[in-house]
Design an enzyme around this catalytic site. Structure first.
Site, PDB file in Angstrom:
ATOM      1  N   CYS A 146       0.815  -1.206   0.140  1.00  0.00           N
ATOM      2  CA  CYS A 146       0.036   0.149   0.027  1.00  0.00           C
ATOM      3  C   CYS A 146       1.187   1.105   0.078  1.00  0.00           C
ATOM      4  CB  CYS A 146      -0.966   0.027   1.169  1.00  0.00           C
ATOM      5  SG  CYS A 146      -1.981   1.530   1.450  1.00  0.00           S
ATOM      6  N   HIS A 185      -2.029  -4.552 -10.486  1.00  0.00           N
ATOM      7  CA  HIS A 185      -2.339  -3.413 -11.137  1.00  0.00           C
ATOM      8  C   HIS A 185      -2.721  -3.596 -12.687  1.00  0.00           C
ATOM      9  CE1 HIS A 185      -2.227  -0.730  -7.663  1.00  0.00           C
ATOM     10  NE2 HIS A 185      -1.278  -1.260  -7.479  1.00  0.00           N
ATOM     11  N   GLU A 236      -9.963   0.167  -6.579  1.00  0.00           N
ATOM     12  CA  GLU A 236      -9.298  -0.632  -5.739  1.00  0.00           C
ATOM     13  C   GLU A 236      -9.633  -1.929  -5.419  1.00  0.00           C
ATOM     14  OE1 GLU A 236      -6.827   0.549  -2.607  1.00  0.00           O
ATOM     15  OE2 GLU A 236      -6.610   2.711  -2.953  1.00  0.00           O
ATOM     16  N   CYS A 238      -4.455   6.249  -4.896  1.00  0.00           N
ATOM     17  CA  CYS A 238      -4.103   5.062  -4.835  1.00  0.00           C
ATOM     18  C   CYS A 238      -2.472   4.909  -5.035  1.00  0.00           C
ATOM     19  CB  CYS A 238      -4.551   3.895  -5.600  1.00  0.00           C
ATOM     20  SG  CYS A 238      -3.816   2.328  -5.492  1.00  0.00           S
ATOM     21  N   GLY A 256      -0.939   2.482  -7.132  1.00  0.00           N
ATOM     22  CA  GLY A 256      -1.664   2.740  -8.292  1.00  0.00           C
ATOM     23  C   GLY A 256      -1.090   3.778  -9.188  1.00  0.00           C
TER      24      GLY A 256
HETATM   25  N1  LIG Z   1      -6.277  -2.131  -2.679  1.00  0.00           N
HETATM   26  C1  LIG Z   1      -4.951  -2.504  -2.879  1.00  0.00           C
HETATM   27  C2  LIG Z   1      -4.208  -2.100  -1.349  1.00  0.00           C
HETATM   28  C3  LIG Z   1      -4.267  -0.492  -1.150  1.00  0.00           C
HETATM   29  C4  LIG Z   1      -3.483  -0.226  -2.110  1.00  0.00           C
HETATM   30  C5  LIG Z   1      -3.561   1.475  -2.214  1.00  0.00           C
HETATM   31  N2  LIG Z   1      -4.480   2.164  -0.962  1.00  0.00           N
HETATM   32  C6  LIG Z   1      -2.373   2.500  -2.096  1.00  0.00           C
HETATM   33  O1  LIG Z   1      -2.111   3.303  -1.700  1.00  0.00           O
HETATM   34  O2  LIG Z   1      -1.200   1.586  -2.518  1.00  0.00           O
HETATM   35  C7  LIG Z   1      -4.764  -3.876  -3.099  1.00  0.00           C
HETATM   36  O3  LIG Z   1      -5.685  -4.824  -2.822  1.00  0.00           O
HETATM   37  O4  LIG Z   1      -3.653  -4.206  -3.578  1.00  0.00           O
END
Ligand SMILES: N[C@H](CCC[C@H](N)C(=O)O)C(=O)O
Length: 279
Positions: A77, A163, A212, A221, A224
């Site tokens: 994250c 991603h 997400e 994100c 992301g």
């Molecule tokens: N939803 C993402 C985890 C949080 C990523 C995001 N909140 C960031 O800032 O990178 C996943 O399941 O891979």
């Protein structure tokens, strides 16, 4: 038997987190308890829950575990890494301004900058489809993905977490709500996937929305943004460094090409601390 739990609410560009210090209050949360804490009506409310634990690897300062609002534990994250770094410093868990922390998939190194921002070495992006994981018989950087009868050109990138990045003309009119869940649960992504919608403004600036995995669309994100810049550079659309405009604010992403790490810089804000009785 219920128990008291201290927590801190933080946010990175509106991607919000409940932080738990499991160094001073060791705890193992169940999926139901994670979902309760993340619930915006019955609990505290957050996109992800971040649990700080003692490191298990020599030469590393902490371990940090990441749970999506749906209760699932995930690998990485980006916005959370910046909030983690500020949290451990503000809580007095460390006096270091550059921290090495292990996550479920790799070690990252956040650094608290003098200007209040946090820069994180997010590691080397993974492009081999099998390691994203993305089911494909090609390793091309752009591949067609059938999304409910529409062929979408995606780039599959792992920043530790998976991603799928597509380029759109305008993020404000992109089919995030319609395509996001379909891409998240697409059978060619066996671990599900975060769906990125990338608009190129110019060589050093993009706009991005991300639906997400396990949380739905968030205001920002971090991983992301890293994946989107990697995809944009691989496609020859942008050049490092890139300003990434998210709905929650702006990140700066730098990447020097395949085999090198991605650097992400942005804010991390403490909102409030509290205590609750955990059901
Ligand atoms: N939803 C993402 C985890 C949080 C990523 C995001 N909140 C960031 O800032 O990178 C996943 O399941 O891979």
């Amino acid at each position: 038997m219920s128990r008291k739990l201290a927590f801190t609410k933080m946010q990175g560009l509106g991607n919000d987190f409940v932080m738990i210090d499991a160094v001073r209050q060791p705890i193992q949360l169940t999926e139901d308890q994670v979902r309760y804490l993340a619930d915006r009506h019955f609990g505290v409310g957050c996109d992800q829950l971040l649990v700080v634990e003692p490191a298990q690897t020599p030469g590393v300062d902490f371990r940090y575990r990441i749970f999506n609002a749906d209760g699932g534990e995930v690998e990485q994250c980006g916005n959370g890494a910046r909030c983690f770094a500020r949290f451990v410093f503000e809580q007095g868990l460390t006096d270091k301004r550059e921290i090495r922390v292990e996550t479920k998939k790799g070690i990252i190194a956040p650094r608290l900058e003098a200007d209040g921002n946090v820069t994180v070495d997010m590691g080397v992006p993974v492009l081999n489809p099998a390691d994203v994981p993305f089911v494909s018989d090609s390793d091309a950087y752009v591949q067609p993905l059938d999304v409910a009868g529409t062929s979408v050109a995606i780039t599959a990138v792992s920043m530790g977490n998976p991603h799928a990045v597509q380029v759109v003309a305008d993020v404000d009119t992109a089919p995030v709500a319609e395509q996001g869940p379909l891409i998240e649960h697409h059978p060619r992504f066996p671990a599900r996937v975060n769906a990125g919608f990338l608009q190129v403004v110019d060589e050093h600036r993009v706009r991005l929305r991300v639906f997400e995995r396990g949380a739905g669309e968030t205001l920002a994100c971090g991983t992301g943004a890293c994946a989107a810049v990697v995809a944009g550079i691989l496609r020859g659309l942008v050049a490092s460094p890139v300003a990434v405009e998210t709905r929650g604010g702006e990140l700066t992403i730098a990447w020097n090409g395949v085999g090198t790490p991605v650097l992400m810089t942005g804010p991390a804000v403490t909102v409030f601390s509290g205590e609750l009785t955990l059901p």
